[in-house]
Design a protein around this motif. Structure first.
Motif, mmCIF file in Angstrom:
data_model
loop_
_atom_site.group_PDB
_atom_site.id
_atom_site.type_symbol
_atom_site.label_atom_id
_atom_site.label_comp_id
_atom_site.label_asym_id
_atom_site.label_seq_id
_atom_site.Cartn_x
_atom_site.Cartn_y
_atom_site.Cartn_z
ATOM 1 N N LEU A 1 0.825 -1.205 0.000
ATOM 2 C CA LEU A 1 0.000 0.000 0.000
ATOM 3 C C LEU A 1 0.859 1.255 0.000
ATOM 4 C CD1 LEU A 1 -2.793 -1.081 2.538
ATOM 5 C CD2 LEU A 1 -2.946 -0.958 0.037
ATOM 6 N N LEU A 2 1.961 1.209 0.730
ATOM 7 C CA LEU A 2 2.863 2.358 0.730
ATOM 8 C C LEU A 2 3.486 2.566 -0.648
ATOM 9 C CD1 LEU A 2 4.376 4.504 2.521
ATOM 10 C CD2 LEU A 2 6.247 2.875 2.536
ATOM 11 N N PHE A 3 3.904 1.468 -1.294
ATOM 12 C CA PHE A 3 4.517 1.585 -2.616
ATOM 13 C C PHE A 3 3.574 2.234 -3.625
ATOM 14 C CE2 PHE A 3 7.714 -2.042 -1.831
ATOM 15 C CZ PHE A 3 8.722 -1.135 -1.563
ATOM 16 N N VAL A 4 2.268 1.990 -3.470
ATOM 17 C CA VAL A 4 1.297 2.570 -4.393
ATOM 18 C C VAL A 4 1.350 4.099 -4.355
ATOM 19 C CG1 VAL A 4 -1.163 2.827 -4.879
ATOM 20 C CG2 VAL A 4 -0.240 0.570 -4.322
ATOM 21 N N PHE A 5 1.553 4.643 -3.145
ATOM 22 C CA PHE A 5 1.530 6.101 -2.977
ATOM 23 C C PHE A 5 2.925 6.693 -2.784
ATOM 24 C CE2 PHE A 5 -2.517 4.441 -1.312
ATOM 25 C CZ PHE A 5 -3.412 5.131 -2.118
#
Length: 372
Positions: free
Chosen positions: A235-239
Motif C-alpha cells: 500500500l505504501l509503494f502505491v503512494f
C-alpha cells in the motif's frame, strides 16, 4: 518470484532448520549465510555487469545456477552440508536482484519515481507465498518448504527469460572514479545507515516465527502476520511516488529508521498483545518499504553511468549482506544468552544509531537533495 523466495525463506526456513534439531545459535549462523553471500556476490556480478554489459544474461545465469544448487538440499540434514548448499544457492540467487534493478532503472529513464509501483509486485509475490506456504506447513509439515522453494527458484529463472536488456545512460564520461564517490561524507553516512538498518532486522528475520510459535501462535497465524507487514509495504509503494515528490529521500530514510526502532521494541516486549503485534507489522511499511524506496533513489543519484551496477551491488552487499549477516549472527548469540526482549532492544538501539548517521551527515531538505 525473487521476493516469493524471500516469503518462503524468511518466515519458514528457520522453522525447517529447527525441525532438523538445530538450536538457536546454529539457526542464526545458517540464516546469516543468506545475508553473508550478499557481501561478495552482488559486487562480483556487478563488476561483470558494468564492464561486460548484458545484465539480463547475468540474471538468467545466476537464476539457473541457484536452482541447480538448491536441488542438492532435499535429504541433507548435516550442519556443514546445509551450510555449503546454502552458500552456493544464495551466492547465485543474491547476484540477480541488483543487476535486475539496474535494468529497471534503464527502462524507467527519468521517471525513477515509478520504481515503487514496479517493486510492489515483489511484495505481492511475498504475500502470496507467505500465506500459502504457512497453510501448507500447518497441514503437511515443514518439509513442504523445500518443495515451495524449488518451485519459486524455477519461477525466477523462467520469468527472467521474458525480460530483455536495455542500454543504460550515456553519461559515463561525466562520472568520477567510484572511489571519489565512496569517500564523499554523505555517501559514507548513507552506507553506514543502510548497514545499521539491516543489522537491526537480525532478530526479526531469524527468530520472529520461532518467537511467535513459542507464544502459541499457529504457523498460519504467523504467516498472516508476516503478510500484514508486506501488505502495508504494498500500500505504501502505491503512494510512494507522491510522498517522494513532497519530501526528500534522506528525510524519508531518517523517519524510517526511527519507526523501525519503535517496531523492534513492540515485537520484543509485547508479543502477547496481538494489536501491538499487528501495529508492529504495519510499521514494516517504514522499516522496509519507505526505507528501501528512499535508499534506491539515493543510490541512483550517487552512482551513475558506468558505476550504476556497482552502486546497486554495494547497496545490496553492505545493507542486506553485511548488515543482515552480522545482525542475524549476533541475534543468535543475544537470543541464546539474554533472551528475545534484550535482542530486540539492541536492534532498536542499532536502528537509532542509523538515524543519527542520516541526521548528522545527510542533508534532509529537498533543495539540498536536488544539488546531488
Amino acid at each position: 518470484f525473487y521476493f516469493a523466495a524471500l516469503g518462503t525463506l524468511m518466515p519458514y526456513w528457520g522453522l525447517y532448520l529447527q525441525s532438523l534439531g538445530f538450536d538457536a545459535f546454529a539457526i542464526g549462523s545458517l540464516m546469516s549465510i543468506l545475508m553473508a553471500t550478499k557481501i561478495v556476490a552482488p559486487n562480483v556480478w556487478g563488476w561483470l555487469g558494468d564492464h561486460l554489459g548484458h545484465r539480463m544474461v547475468i540474471v538468467r545465469l545466476a537464476s539457473l545456477l541457484s536452482l541447480l544448487a538448491f536441488l542438492a538440499m532435499p535429504g541433507t540434514t548435516g550442519f556443514v552440508q546445509i551450510a555449503l548448499i546454502m552458500t552456493l544457492y544464495s551466492f547465485f540467487w543474491n547476484a540477480s536482484l541488483p543487476q535486475f534493478e539496474a535494468v529497471i532503472f534503464n527502462y524507467l529513464g527519468k521517471h525513477v519515481e515509478r520504481y515503487s509501483r514496479l517493486r510492489l509486485w515483489g511484495s505481492v509475490g511475498f504475500i502470496v507465498t507467505v500465506v500459502l506456504v504457512g497453510r501448507l506447513v500447518d497441514s503437511r509439515g515443514t518439509g513442504v518448504v523445500l518443495t515451495a522453494l524449488l518451485v519459486v527458484f524455477a519461477g525466477i529463472f523462467l520469468s527472467s527469460l521474458l525480460v530483455k536488456d536495455r542500454p543504460g545512460s550515456s553519461d559515463q564520461e561525466e562520472q568520477p572514479s567510484i572511489w571519489i564517490v565512496l569517500k564523499t561524507p554523505r555517501v559514507m553516512a548513507f552506507f553506514a545507515a543502510v548497514f545499521l538498518m539491516q543489522m537491526s532486522h537480525g532478530p526479526y528475520y531469524a527468530f520472529y516465527s520461532i518467537y511467535l510459535q513459542d507464544f502459541g501462535y499457529s504457523k498460519s497465524s504467523i504467516g498472516v502476520l508476516w503478510s500484514i507487514g508486506v501488505l502495508a509495504e504494498v500500500l505504501l509503494f502505491v503512494f510512494m511516488h507522491r510522498i517522494m515528490s513532497r519530501y526528500s529521500a534522506a528525510l524519508i530514510l531518517l523517519v524510517s529508521l526511527v519507526l523501525a526502532s519503535l517496531r523492534w521494541l513492540l515485537i520484543g516486549w509485547f508479543p502477547e498483545v496481538l494489536s501491538l503485534l499487528v501495529l508492529s507489522q504495519v510499521l514494516h511499511a517504514a522499516s522496509f518499504g519507505s526505507f528501501h524506496a528512499a535508499a534506491i533513489h539515493l543510490v541512483h543519484g550517487y552512482f551513475r553511468g558506468r558505476h550504476q551496477g556497482r552502486g546497486q551491488a554495494l547497496y545490496s552487499s553492505l545493507s542486506f549482506g553485511a548488515g543482515g549477516a552480522l545482525g542475524t549472527f549476533a541475534s543468535g548469540i543475544l537470543w541464546e544468552q539474554w533472551g528475545a526482549p534484550f535482542a530486540y532492544t539492541m536492534a532498536s538501539a542499532v536502528a537509532l544509531l542509523g538515524a543519527w548517521c542520516v541526521w548528522h551527515f545527510i542533508p534532509t531538505s529537498t533543495t539540498e537533495e536536488k544539488r546531488l
